[in-house]
Design a protein around this motif. Sequence first.
Motif, PDB file in Angstrom:
ATOM      1  N   UNK A   7       0.777  -1.219   0.000  1.00 57.15           N
ATOM      2  CA  UNK A   7       0.000   0.000   0.000  1.00 57.15           C
ATOM      3  C   UNK A   7       0.809   1.270   0.000  1.00 57.15           C
ATOM      4  N   UNK A   8       2.140   1.165  -0.032  1.00 60.76           N
ATOM      5  CA  UNK A   8       2.986   2.351  -0.009  1.00 60.76           C
ATOM      6  C   UNK A   8       3.151   2.919  -1.402  1.00 60.76           C
ATOM      7  N   UNK A   9       3.407   4.240  -1.475  1.00 60.89           N
ATOM      8  CA  UNK A   9       3.679   4.866  -2.765  1.00 60.89           C
ATOM      9  C   UNK A   9       5.103   5.385  -2.807  1.00 60.89           C
ATOM     10  N   UNK A  10       5.980   4.776  -2.036  1.00 59.39           N
ATOM     11  CA  UNK A  10       7.379   5.182  -2.029  1.00 59.39           C
ATOM     12  C   UNK A  10       8.077   4.722  -3.290  1.00 59.39           C
ATOM     13  N   UNK A  11       9.333   5.170  -3.502  1.00 61.50           N
ATOM     14  CA  UNK A  11      10.049   4.823  -4.729  1.00 61.50           C
ATOM     15  C   UNK A  11      10.381   3.334  -4.829  1.00 61.50           C
ATOM     16  N   UNK A  12      10.361   2.826  -6.043  1.00 56.80           N
ATOM     17  CA  UNK A  12      10.761   1.457  -6.346  1.00 56.80           C
ATOM     18  C   UNK A  12      11.916   1.536  -7.325  1.00 56.80           C
ATOM     19  N   UNK A  13      12.946   0.724  -7.107  1.00 56.51           N
ATOM     20  CA  UNK A  13      14.080   0.743  -8.026  1.00 56.51           C
ATOM     21  C   UNK A  13      13.693   0.012  -9.304  1.00 56.51           C
ATOM     22  N   UNK A  14      13.791   0.705 -10.432  1.00 55.08           N
ATOM     23  CA  UNK A  14      13.449   0.129 -11.733  1.00 55.08           C
ATOM     24  C   UNK A  14      14.652   0.250 -12.649  1.00 55.08           C
ATOM     25  N   UNK A  15      15.266  -0.876 -13.039  1.00 59.03           N
ATOM     26  CA  UNK A  15      16.392  -0.810 -13.982  1.00 59.03           C
ATOM     27  C   UNK A  15      15.952  -0.206 -15.310  1.00 59.03           C
ATOM     28  N   UNK A  16      16.860   0.460 -16.001  1.00 60.47           N
ATOM     29  CA  UNK A  16      16.555   1.077 -17.290  1.00 60.47           C
ATOM     30  C   UNK A  16      16.074   0.014 -18.279  1.00 60.47           C
ATOM     31  N   UNK A  17      14.997   0.339 -18.984  1.00 56.59           N
ATOM     32  CA  UNK A  17      14.446  -0.592 -19.961  1.00 56.59           C
ATOM     33  C   UNK A  17      13.514  -1.639 -19.384  1.00 56.59           C
ATOM     34  N   UNK A  18      13.241  -1.532 -18.078  1.00 55.89           N
ATOM     35  CA  UNK A  18      12.347  -2.483 -17.405  1.00 55.89           C
ATOM     36  C   UNK A  18      11.030  -1.807 -17.035  1.00 55.89           C
ATOM     37  N   UNK A  19      10.034  -2.640 -16.756  1.00 59.91           N
ATOM     38  CA  UNK A  19       8.783  -2.213 -16.135  1.00 59.91           C
ATOM     39  C   UNK A  19       8.568  -3.086 -14.910  1.00 59.91           C
ATOM     40  N   UNK A  20       8.265  -2.472 -13.785  1.00 57.53           N
ATOM     41  CA  UNK A  20       7.876  -3.233 -12.601  1.00 57.53           C
ATOM     42  C   UNK A  20       6.353  -3.226 -12.557  1.00 57.53           C
ATOM     43  N   UNK A  21       5.761  -4.408 -12.675  1.00 60.13           N
ATOM     44  CA  UNK A  21       4.310  -4.528 -12.807  1.00 60.13           C
ATOM     45  C   UNK A  21       3.685  -5.096 -11.547  1.00 60.13           C
ATOM     46  N   UNK A  22       2.532  -4.574 -11.202  1.00 58.54           N
ATOM     47  CA  UNK A  22       1.740  -5.139 -10.115  1.00 58.54           C
ATOM     48  C   UNK A  22       1.376  -6.576 -10.480  1.00 58.54           C
ATOM     49  N   UNK A  23       1.515  -7.464  -9.531  1.00 58.53           N
ATOM     50  CA  UNK A  23       1.329  -8.889  -9.795  1.00 58.53           C
ATOM     51  C   UNK A  23      -0.067  -9.209 -10.334  1.00 58.53           C
ATOM     52  N   UNK A  24      -1.034  -8.321 -10.089  1.00 61.01           N
ATOM     53  CA  UNK A  24      -2.399  -8.599 -10.559  1.00 61.01           C
ATOM     54  C   UNK A  24      -2.506  -8.585 -12.084  1.00 61.01           C
TER      55      UNK A  24
END
Length: 243
Positions: A7-24
């Motif tokens: 439920x947090x909206x803090x920063x997530x580390x995302x490597x360049x060229x990637x997308x971090x997707x919600x598991x849903x």
Amino acid sequence: MARNPAGSTGPVHVPIGHVVANDRWRGSQLVQGMQGKVKIVFEDGLTPVDFYLSSRSCILYVTEADLVAGNGYRKKLVRVRNSSNLQGIVIVEKTQMSEQYFSAIQKFTVLDLGMVLLPVASQMEASCLIIQLVQEQTKEPSKNPFLSKKRAPIPELSLLRTVQQIPGVGKVKALLLLQKFPSIQQLSNASLRELEPVVGPAVAQHIQAFFTQPRPSTGPCQLHLQKYVSGTCTSLHLRRHPP
């Protein structure tokens, strides 16, 4: 990969060229459309965010079902808008079924919250749009309007649609152009040298041709832009003659 508490909206580390997707979104048509084009990492506990494009930029996706169900989507939009860590881009499914609800989310997102809203007709169209946005994240921060520290002014929807009529200019390129050239007048007077860093040489040529080449029915390029202000339609005629 760094993770946030649920439920947090803090920063997530995302490597360049990637997308971090919600598991849903695992196994969805949207994700299938992105596979092979960008690298996708799934994480649970990303609510309210659907996709992270970078540690500071994210996608909030509103489905047809979300719109039909009521105003429940507003809560997650407000949470991200109020976060000092994130800049949210809202993608909305505008279909025949959800079209009657679209004006409400457009007003709430763009006018009330001052966020970017991009309508799509399907999840496959959304996947293409997200791929383009990920490619923009690889640019230097100073050249990427989505990563600017200040919230950029949001172009009017009518203006955005007008710019999309230029050959080779889609939703993402139109948004990028209007971040650099906030009015049709500025865009029509932009040089190739100014346009190329934003959209590349081929599209820059299309843009300049759009505003300078004569057309049989109207003579030298005449752009008729209709703007609706406080319910009253006014017309702005802009003409640029070839040098």
